[in-house]
Enzyme design. Sequence first.
Site, mmCIF file in Angstrom:
data_model
loop_
_atom_site.group_PDB
_atom_site.id
_atom_site.type_symbol
_atom_site.label_atom_id
_atom_site.label_comp_id
_atom_site.label_asym_id
_atom_site.label_seq_id
_atom_site.Cartn_x
_atom_site.Cartn_y
_atom_site.Cartn_z
ATOM 1 N N GLU A 188 0.689 -1.035 -0.112
ATOM 2 C CA GLU A 188 -0.104 -0.066 0.156
ATOM 3 C C GLU A 188 0.746 1.486 0.048
ATOM 4 O O GLU A 188 0.747 2.181 0.794
ATOM 5 C CB GLU A 188 -1.025 -0.142 1.074
ATOM 6 C CG GLU A 188 -1.968 -1.075 0.901
ATOM 7 C CD GLU A 188 -2.944 -0.962 1.857
ATOM 8 O OE1 GLU A 188 -3.261 -0.192 2.736
ATOM 9 O OE2 GLU A 188 -4.236 -2.041 1.769
ATOM 10 N N GLU A 322 -4.695 -8.814 -0.438
ATOM 11 C CA GLU A 322 -5.659 -8.277 0.687
ATOM 12 C C GLU A 322 -6.943 -8.326 0.126
ATOM 13 O O GLU A 322 -7.544 -7.646 -0.523
ATOM 14 C CB GLU A 322 -5.310 -7.447 1.274
ATOM 15 C CG GLU A 322 -3.816 -7.364 2.277
ATOM 16 C CD GLU A 322 -3.420 -6.179 3.005
ATOM 17 O OE1 GLU A 322 -4.373 -5.457 3.360
ATOM 18 O OE2 GLU A 322 -2.465 -6.063 3.194
#
Length: 520
Positions: A188, A322
């Site tokens: 991220e 994820e």
Amino acid sequence: MTTAPTTAPTGTTHGVLEGVVDLDVAGPTISRHLYGHFAEHLGRCIYEGFWVGEDSDLPNTEGIRDDVVAALKAIDIPNLRWPGGCFADEYHWMNGVGPREERPSMVNTHWGDVVEDNSFGSHEFMRLCELLGADPYVSGNVGSGTVAEMSDWVEYLTRSGDAPMSRLRREHGHDEPWKVPFWGIGNESWGCGGNMTAEQYALLAAQFATYCRNHDGNELYRIAAGPNRDDYAWTETLMKSISTLGGPVTSRKHNSWQALSFHYYTHATDDWEHKGSATEFGDDHYHSTMVNAWRIDDIVRGHVRVMDAYDPEATIGLVCDEWGTWWDVEPGTNPGFLFQQNTLRDALVAGLHFDVFHASARRLVMANIAQTVNVLQAVVLTDGPTAVLTPTYHVFAMNARHQGATSHPVQVVAEDARHEDGTGSYRTLTTSVSSRDGSALVSLTNLDLQRPATVRLALRGRDWQVGAATLLTADRPQAHNTAEDLSAVAPAPFDGARREGDVLVVELPPHSFATVDLSL
Ligand code: AHR
């Protein structure tokens, strides 16, 4: 026979889906890594969930919980991503090797601001993977680490001989290098991993990935940190950065990284402060959950479209490392620990995701549920000495034979299976089919809260017989398992599947997930 689905008006008492499946036509192989997992230093995932220490009263192997390992082995866990997540970009691996009592501690600023003593580090993780029979997927630190630090970590784990890092590993008690197939270049990076722009990250990804070397025949599959959700511009920037003069990507071997990842979580609301309860939800939150869960379909297709434009041969993989539901934490628990219960609703979200993943198998090479134990949409919840298998666990178990199987796309020819109301509109029936080793597996999910459904699949091209069928449902979608009631939601033999001529007919109860084995 391939026509657009027709949607009849809602209000009928029965959902219907009719489709055609060519069992003699091989679609893409469903990567076994679509059933991957993710374990972060977050709340009770690593500590308590996996690691109890060698002195624990709980049965363990070198400090790793036996019951959790056994449960995960039973669903053929193919890989495990570690150590984060956001944690990965503040993790310095050197602090997690060597004698445990000498390891420095750190503050886990992302998750509860707790002190991490680094007692679970690289050796413990690699041992866990060995016990699980799972491939390690290590997420390296780009946000607060250096290129040299990441390069050294790869050398430490994977190089033999007399290199500095292999010597250090040997001093720490492990002579032989490990195999590490998957390596993440940050996490991220648009957010907790450094708040970068796509352009900034694309340059760093190339630089970091270059120095993650292939040592001694260990070929790394390097996974760049891709976009959040539907940020297609991020994907495009990354794809452009590896295409030659804006032309198509020609070979993954010559690129610094071989795949890019994206993350997508399902919530019941758009309000981050009130994501909704895992167990105490009404019909409105059930419906909004399903509307949001279906977004995974658009999002995967959107990223695939962008990648196809630059890489028509699909040499670069798409990874969803994820995914899962994210609710409010259980009352009274640490908000930074992301502990939530898991109901039949979560299982149905999983069933839907897997059908979408199977349909995207040409490009989607890996997916990792967040997270394996005690965090978010966990497959196992530990309660003291008890390992509770969640409804989501049972979807992984019932679907396990899709791993590595040949997909057979379902051509939908008629559909009357839609929920429509003020909370939104979504398809309530989904299915996927694969074959392997002389048998086929059909998975079916009926998301409809009230209506039963009939799925009719004309199976062509090979002879087949209906074998065992299994059903996962409960009287209400809030049903869940606890240490006191381990099987409130558990798979049961199912008699709702039959053959009518060349058509497989499956009668599904409301809010249910089912699998049907076919012998070929
Ligand atoms: O899974 C929990 C967190 O969600 C991860 O650490 C992060 O990558 C994502 O935002």
